[in-house]
Scaffold this motif. Structure first.
Motif, mmCIF file in Angstrom:
data_model
loop_
_atom_site.group_PDB
_atom_site.id
_atom_site.type_symbol
_atom_site.label_atom_id
_atom_site.label_comp_id
_atom_site.label_asym_id
_atom_site.label_seq_id
_atom_site.Cartn_x
_atom_site.Cartn_y
_atom_site.Cartn_z
ATOM 1 N N LYS A 16 0.823 -1.204 0.000
ATOM 2 C CA LYS A 16 0.000 0.000 0.000
ATOM 3 C C LYS A 16 0.861 1.260 0.000
ATOM 4 O O LYS A 16 0.526 2.255 -0.645
ATOM 5 C CB LYS A 16 -0.954 -0.016 1.191
ATOM 6 N N ILE A 17 1.965 1.212 0.733
ATOM 7 C CA ILE A 17 2.886 2.361 0.727
ATOM 8 C C ILE A 17 3.431 2.586 -0.682
ATOM 9 O O ILE A 17 3.487 3.723 -1.175
ATOM 10 C CB ILE A 17 4.032 2.135 1.730
ATOM 11 N N LEU A 18 3.812 1.517 -1.355
ATOM 12 C CA LEU A 18 4.348 1.628 -2.713
ATOM 13 C C LEU A 18 3.274 2.091 -3.692
ATOM 14 O O LEU A 18 3.569 2.847 -4.629
ATOM 15 C CB LEU A 18 4.950 0.290 -3.157
ATOM 16 N N ALA A 19 2.026 1.675 -3.483
ATOM 17 C CA ALA A 19 0.936 2.152 -4.337
ATOM 18 C C ALA A 19 0.706 3.641 -4.136
ATOM 19 O O ALA A 19 0.461 4.384 -5.090
ATOM 20 C CB ALA A 19 -0.340 1.364 -4.042
ATOM 21 N N MET A 20 0.769 4.111 -2.888
ATOM 22 C CA MET A 20 0.661 5.543 -2.602
ATOM 23 C C MET A 20 1.794 6.318 -3.275
ATOM 24 O O MET A 20 1.581 7.385 -3.857
ATOM 25 C CB MET A 20 0.702 5.784 -1.101
ATOM 26 N N LEU A 21 3.005 5.774 -3.172
ATOM 27 C CA LEU A 21 4.167 6.413 -3.788
ATOM 28 C C LEU A 21 3.995 6.509 -5.292
ATOM 29 O O LEU A 21 4.259 7.553 -5.896
ATOM 30 C CB LEU A 21 5.426 5.620 -3.443
ATOM 31 N N ASP A 22 3.548 5.426 -5.912
ATOM 32 C CA ASP A 22 3.332 5.403 -7.359
ATOM 33 C C ASP A 22 2.345 6.489 -7.774
ATOM 34 O O ASP A 22 2.571 7.227 -8.736
ATOM 35 C CB ASP A 22 2.826 4.026 -7.766
ATOM 36 N N ARG A 23 1.262 6.599 -7.038
ATOM 37 C CA ARG A 23 0.250 7.604 -7.363
ATOM 38 C C ARG A 23 0.791 9.021 -7.207
ATOM 39 O O ARG A 23 0.582 9.888 -8.051
ATOM 40 C CB ARG A 23 -0.955 7.405 -6.447
ATOM 41 N N THR A 24 1.514 9.258 -6.117
ATOM 42 C CA THR A 24 2.038 10.594 -5.838
ATOM 43 C C THR A 24 3.075 11.010 -6.876
ATOM 44 O O THR A 24 3.067 12.147 -7.356
ATOM 45 C CB THR A 24 2.641 10.644 -4.426
ATOM 46 N N LEU A 25 3.977 10.094 -7.235
ATOM 47 C CA LEU A 25 5.004 10.424 -8.226
ATOM 48 C C LEU A 25 4.393 10.714 -9.590
ATOM 49 O O LEU A 25 4.835 11.624 -10.299
ATOM 50 C CB LEU A 25 6.013 9.283 -8.334
ATOM 51 N N GLY A 26 3.376 9.949 -9.973
ATOM 52 C CA GLY A 26 2.706 10.199 -11.246
ATOM 53 C C GLY A 26 2.051 11.563 -11.286
ATOM 54 O O GLY A 26 2.164 12.304 -12.272
ATOM 55 N N ALA A 27 1.376 11.912 -10.199
ATOM 56 C CA ALA A 27 0.707 13.203 -10.138
ATOM 57 C C ALA A 27 1.707 14.354 -10.044
ATOM 58 O O ALA A 27 1.509 15.418 -10.642
ATOM 59 C CB ALA A 27 -0.239 13.240 -8.942
ATOM 60 N N LEU A 28 2.797 14.148 -9.290
ATOM 61 C CA LEU A 28 3.815 15.192 -9.155
ATOM 62 C C LEU A 28 4.469 15.480 -10.498
ATOM 63 O O LEU A 28 4.689 16.645 -10.863
ATOM 64 C CB LEU A 28 4.876 14.760 -8.137
ATOM 65 N N HIS A 29 4.788 14.436 -11.246
ATOM 66 C CA HIS A 29 5.400 14.601 -12.567
ATOM 67 C C HIS A 29 4.483 15.435 -13.464
ATOM 68 O O HIS A 29 4.922 16.367 -14.147
ATOM 69 C CB HIS A 29 5.663 13.231 -13.181
ATOM 70 N N LYS A 30 3.197 15.118 -13.428
ATOM 71 C CA LYS A 30 2.226 15.854 -14.253
ATOM 72 C C LYS A 30 2.095 17.306 -13.783
ATOM 73 O O LYS A 30 2.058 18.237 -14.588
ATOM 74 C CB LYS A 30 0.871 15.156 -14.203
ATOM 75 N N ARG A 31 2.029 17.507 -12.457
ATOM 76 C CA ARG A 31 1.862 18.846 -11.907
ATOM 77 C C ARG A 31 3.037 19.746 -12.275
ATOM 78 O O ARG A 31 2.852 20.907 -12.660
ATOM 79 C CB ARG A 31 1.709 18.759 -10.393
ATOM 80 N N ILE A 32 4.253 19.233 -12.173
ATOM 81 C CA ILE A 32 5.433 20.037 -12.498
ATOM 82 C C ILE A 32 5.458 20.377 -13.982
ATOM 83 O O ILE A 32 5.831 21.486 -14.373
ATOM 84 C CB ILE A 32 6.715 19.305 -12.070
#
Length: 324
Positions: free
Chosen positions: A138-154
């Motif tokens: 679950k931690i890795l799934a959260m990380l995956d989601r956050t990194l994907g969104a951060l990449h898009k946001r930047i």
């Protein structure tokens, strides 16, 4: 490439999925190329300290990830240490912007959250009481989601992101309620297909909808129904996504739904405005973020659907010049 432990390798793999240029460095020391500081800069003040770091360059931003495989929760000291790392890099990094994240396999103890918020660091997973810990998947799934969104946001806009506590809040909001999605997926099947509501999946949905035209958006009680051409229907609810080649009947009108436009300086709009922008646009991508569903339209717009909000915005740069 060598890793300190399995968790570091898993975190690195998740990072590299979204940022292919990511690297891992062990015993990293910063060299200060400044006539005023002609020495090695410690990440946390004297005495000089070496650290392990996953480095991910996203455009002109560098994300520094500290990966902790612990049996007990990380302490505020771990967060403070990484705050000093990021501050040192921003001070001596030649003008490049550095941001930070701390990922711990055992979560974080009380006191980490206020420090991370003030320092504008992302914590993965967010703080939770002792005895209520997440498993690694679950931690890795959260990380995956956050990194994907951060990449898009930047890529789209980083306006305000580096002002504390906005970056911390960005990661927190992406993972807030994430466990509820896991619970829903465990207790009932999220994806259904056809009249008999057979078990389906996100990938099956994508196979059916990519390259179809969006014809109509219909907010109904309990779900938003999307009509496509060639004929196909999608019903997006809080915990169910039903898709079918046959019409999905609405279940009454939706009340108190909010319609928004623009990612930067967002404002209210109405359903007619949304319909006008989206009608006859080709679906080019789709993403299930858990608490909202997002369609890419011809690589020019994103249509975001959550239980109480439908949001349309341009993905073209610069955002200010493509405001709706």
């Amino acid at each position: 490439m060598k890793f300190r432990n399995v968790f570091e390798e898993e975190v690195f793999s998740a990072t590299r999925k979204h940022v292919p240029n990511s690297i891992v460095e062990h015993n990293k020391i910063v060299v200060v190329n400044s006539p005023n500081h002609p020495a090695l800069a410690s990440f946390s003040g004297p005495p000089k300290k070496e650290v392990d770091v996953i480095v991910a360059d996203i455009s002109d931003i560098t994300l520094l990830i500290s990966c902790k495989e612990y049996t007990k929760s990380a302490s505020p000291g771990d967060v403070q240490e990484w705050d000093s790392v990021v501050k040192a890099m921003n001070q001596y990094g030649g003008g490049r912007r550095y941001i930070g994240m701390v990922v711990c396999s055992a979560g974080f103890s009380e006191g980490c959250e206020p420090w991370a918020s003030a320092a504008n660091l992302m914590l993965m997973p967010p703080y939770r009481p002792e005895g209520d810990k997440l498993d690694r998947s679950k931690i890795l799934a959260m990380l995956d989601r956050t990194l994907g969104a951060l990449h898009k946001r930047i890529k789209i806009s980083r306006e305000g992101l580096f002002d504390a506590p906005n970056l911390y809040d960005f990661a927190f909001k992406l993972t807030d309620g994430f466990e509820e999605l896991f619970r829903v997926k465990q207790e009932s099947q999220r994806y259904e297909v056809g009249d008999f509501k057979w078990v389906s999946s996100f990938s099956e949905l994508v196979d059916h909808i990519i390259d179809k035209k969006l014809i109509c958006i219909e907010p109904t009680k309990g779900a938003v129904i999307i009509t496509l051409d060639p004929p196909y229907w999608i019903s997006i609810g809080a915990d169910k996504v039903h898709h079918s080649p046959k019409m999905i009947a609405p279940s009454g009108e939706r009340e108190n739904i909010i319609f928004l436009k623009n990612l930067i300086a967002s404002s209210r709009c109405d359903l007619a405005f949304l319909q006008k922008i989206c009608k006859d646009k080709i679906i080019s991508s789709a993403c299930d973020w858990g608490d909202f569903f997002e369609f890419g339209l011809e690589g020019r717009y994103n249509l975001r659907i959550s239980p109480n909000t439908i949001w349309i915005y341009s993905t073209e740069n610069p955002p200010e010049a493509h405001a709706l």
